[in-house]
Design a protein around this motif. Structure first.
Motif, PDB file in Angstrom:
ATOM      1  N   GLY A 205       0.806  -1.210   0.000  1.00 26.18           N
ATOM      2  CA  GLY A 205       0.000   0.000   0.000  1.00 26.18           C
ATOM      3  C   GLY A 205       0.840   1.261   0.000  1.00 26.18           C
ATOM      4  O   GLY A 205       2.051   1.212   0.254  1.00 26.18           O
ATOM      5  N   PRO A 206       0.221   2.407  -0.238  1.00 26.57           N
ATOM      6  CA  PRO A 206       0.971   3.667  -0.357  1.00 26.57           C
ATOM      7  C   PRO A 206       1.614   4.130   0.933  1.00 26.57           C
ATOM      8  O   PRO A 206       2.501   4.983   0.899  1.00 26.57           O
ATOM      9  CB  PRO A 206      -0.087   4.660  -0.833  1.00 26.57           C
ATOM     10  N   ASP A 207       1.185   3.601   2.080  1.00 30.69           N
ATOM     11  CA  ASP A 207       1.762   4.010   3.353  1.00 30.69           C
ATOM     12  C   ASP A 207       2.929   3.133   3.792  1.00 30.69           C
ATOM     13  O   ASP A 207       3.586   3.430   4.785  1.00 30.69           O
ATOM     14  CB  ASP A 207       0.688   3.995   4.452  1.00 30.69           C
ATOM     15  N   HIS A 208       3.185   2.066   3.080  1.00 31.76           N
ATOM     16  CA  HIS A 208       4.268   1.158   3.437  1.00 31.76           C
ATOM     17  C   HIS A 208       5.613   1.848   3.211  1.00 31.76           C
ATOM     18  O   HIS A 208       5.759   2.680   2.304  1.00 31.76           O
ATOM     19  CB  HIS A 208       4.180  -0.103   2.579  1.00 31.76           C
ATOM     20  N   TRP A 209       6.627   1.482   4.040  1.00 27.74           N
ATOM     21  CA  TRP A 209       7.931   2.133   3.878  1.00 27.74           C
ATOM     22  C   TRP A 209       8.563   1.804   2.536  1.00 27.74           C
ATOM     23  O   TRP A 209       9.319   2.606   1.978  1.00 27.74           O
ATOM     24  CB  TRP A 209       8.861   1.769   5.038  1.00 27.74           C
ATOM     25  N   LEU A 210       8.227   0.631   1.953  1.00 28.09           N
ATOM     26  CA  LEU A 210       8.762   0.288   0.648  1.00 28.09           C
ATOM     27  C   LEU A 210       8.116   1.092  -0.480  1.00 28.09           C
ATOM     28  O   LEU A 210       8.578   1.042  -1.610  1.00 28.09           O
ATOM     29  CB  LEU A 210       8.584  -1.211   0.383  1.00 28.09           C
ATOM     30  N   ALA A 211       7.045   1.819  -0.157  1.00 27.83           N
ATOM     31  CA  ALA A 211       6.407   2.697  -1.140  1.00 27.83           C
ATOM     32  C   ALA A 211       6.992   4.108  -1.089  1.00 27.83           C
ATOM     33  O   ALA A 211       6.463   5.026  -1.725  1.00 27.83           O
ATOM     34  CB  ALA A 211       4.896   2.744  -0.911  1.00 27.83           C
ATOM     35  N   ALA A 212       8.080   4.297  -0.348  1.00 25.24           N
ATOM     36  CA  ALA A 212       8.699   5.623  -0.248  1.00 25.24           C
ATOM     37  C   ALA A 212       9.108   6.152  -1.622  1.00 25.24           C
ATOM     38  O   ALA A 212       9.056   7.360  -1.870  1.00 25.24           O
ATOM     39  CB  ALA A 212       9.905   5.574   0.683  1.00 25.24           C
ATOM     40  N   SER A 213       9.516   5.272  -2.521  1.00 28.31           N
ATOM     41  CA  SER A 213       9.913   5.731  -3.855  1.00 28.31           C
ATOM     42  C   SER A 213       8.717   6.285  -4.613  1.00 28.31           C
ATOM     43  O   SER A 213       8.845   7.265  -5.363  1.00 28.31           O
ATOM     44  CB  SER A 213      10.554   4.584  -4.643  1.00 28.31           C
ATOM     45  N   ARG A 214       7.535   5.695  -4.426  1.00 32.92           N
ATOM     46  CA  ARG A 214       6.328   6.228  -5.073  1.00 32.92           C
ATOM     47  C   ARG A 214       5.989   7.603  -4.520  1.00 32.92           C
ATOM     48  O   ARG A 214       5.656   8.531  -5.261  1.00 32.92           O
ATOM     49  CB  ARG A 214       5.137   5.290  -4.840  1.00 32.92           C
ATOM     50  N   ARG A 215       6.085   7.729  -3.202  1.00 34.72           N
ATOM     51  CA  ARG A 215       5.734   9.005  -2.573  1.00 34.72           C
ATOM     52  C   ARG A 215       6.704  10.110  -2.985  1.00 34.72           C
ATOM     53  O   ARG A 215       6.294  11.235  -3.263  1.00 34.72           O
ATOM     54  CB  ARG A 215       5.714   8.848  -1.047  1.00 34.72           C
TER      55      ARG A 215
END
Length: 262
Positions: A205-215
């Protein structure tokens, strides 16, 4: 942990010039290792294995990577010179290094420093987006589509603001040298994640730390919003979180142009 204790004591025993030289070597080494390694990982290895995906398909601007590396070398110089300040704190007795830290203490201290890094980064990042300082942040935002080499691509003022993250904690607590070293290592490693323009885990999901690149991709694409670092609690608390599709119009326009001019 005895090796890190000895390393910390050796750092404190250096001359001023030795402390600067050690800082320069340290920051240059981790920049070359992490940025170069992440470039190979996200441009060759992971795509070849079918793992993850590129986020922004738009091309880099001409000469972008050369510019990022040149700018980053300036930041490495600022960080190296900045090593003189924690060394000076130790010389003056304003800060001390823990001499008998256990593994649990080191892990706890590293976790506290990582959270503090997010707060410090958010505050300074918001400051750099204000009218008086935004011109100093433009150098970093020239990388509309990011690469790992953009991680340290800062104006000297921005490098100085972000590079002072360790100073206040050192005045408040006697940290282990291992925990202090972990902060720039983890900071660069995780900031590389944010600037890689690669979605390592499309299923999270967008809140996961692995989604930091998306954010962080959205921050570079939209300029305002998503000012946080690895986590996004500061953006949630301060109301600066971007919608997950905030850059959709830009990417759709690029795709439409590309289809007309294959």
């Amino acid at each position: 942990m005895d090796g890190f204790v000895a390393l910390g004591n050796a750092f404190a025993a250096l001359s001023a010039g030795g402390a600067i030289a050690a800082g320069l070597a340290f920051f240059a080494a981790i920049y070359a290792l992490f940025c170069g390694g992440n470039w190979l990982l996200t441009r060759y290895l992971l795509p070849a294995l079918g793992l993850g995906r590129r986020i922004d398909p738009r091309p880099l601007r001409p000469g972008q990577m050369r510019s990022e590396i040149a700018s980053s070398l300036g930041s490495v110089a600022i960080f190296g010179l900045g090593s003189l300040l924690p060394w000076w704190f130790l010389q003056q007795g304003w800060a001390r290094l823990a001499q008998d830290p256990g593994p649990l203490r080191v892990v706890a201290e590293a976790a506290v420093l990582l959270v503090w890094n997010d707060v410090h980064f958010y505050a300074n990042h918001r400051l750099l987006h204000t009218r008086p300082l935004r011109r100093y942040h433009q150098q970093h935002h020239r990388s509309l589509v990011t690469t790992p080499f953009a991680t340290y691509s800062f104006h000297p003022l921005e490098a100085a603001l972000l590079g002072n993250v360790i100073l206040l904690p050192m005045l408040l607590h006697d940290f282990s040298f291992a925990a202090l070293l972990s902060l720039p290592v983890l900071s660069l490693l995780l900031n590389n994640l944010g600037h890689s323009n690669y979605d390592y885990a499309p299923g999270v999901g967008p809140d996961h730390w692995l989604a930091a690149s998306r954010r962080h991709h959205l921050h570079h694409a939209c300029y305002h919003g998503n000012y946080g670092f690895l986590f996004n609690f500061m953006d949630r608390w301060c109301g600066t979180r971007l919608a997950v599709d905030a850059a959709r119009a830009q990417l759709d326009a690029f795709a439409a142009r590309a289809s007309r001019h294959p």
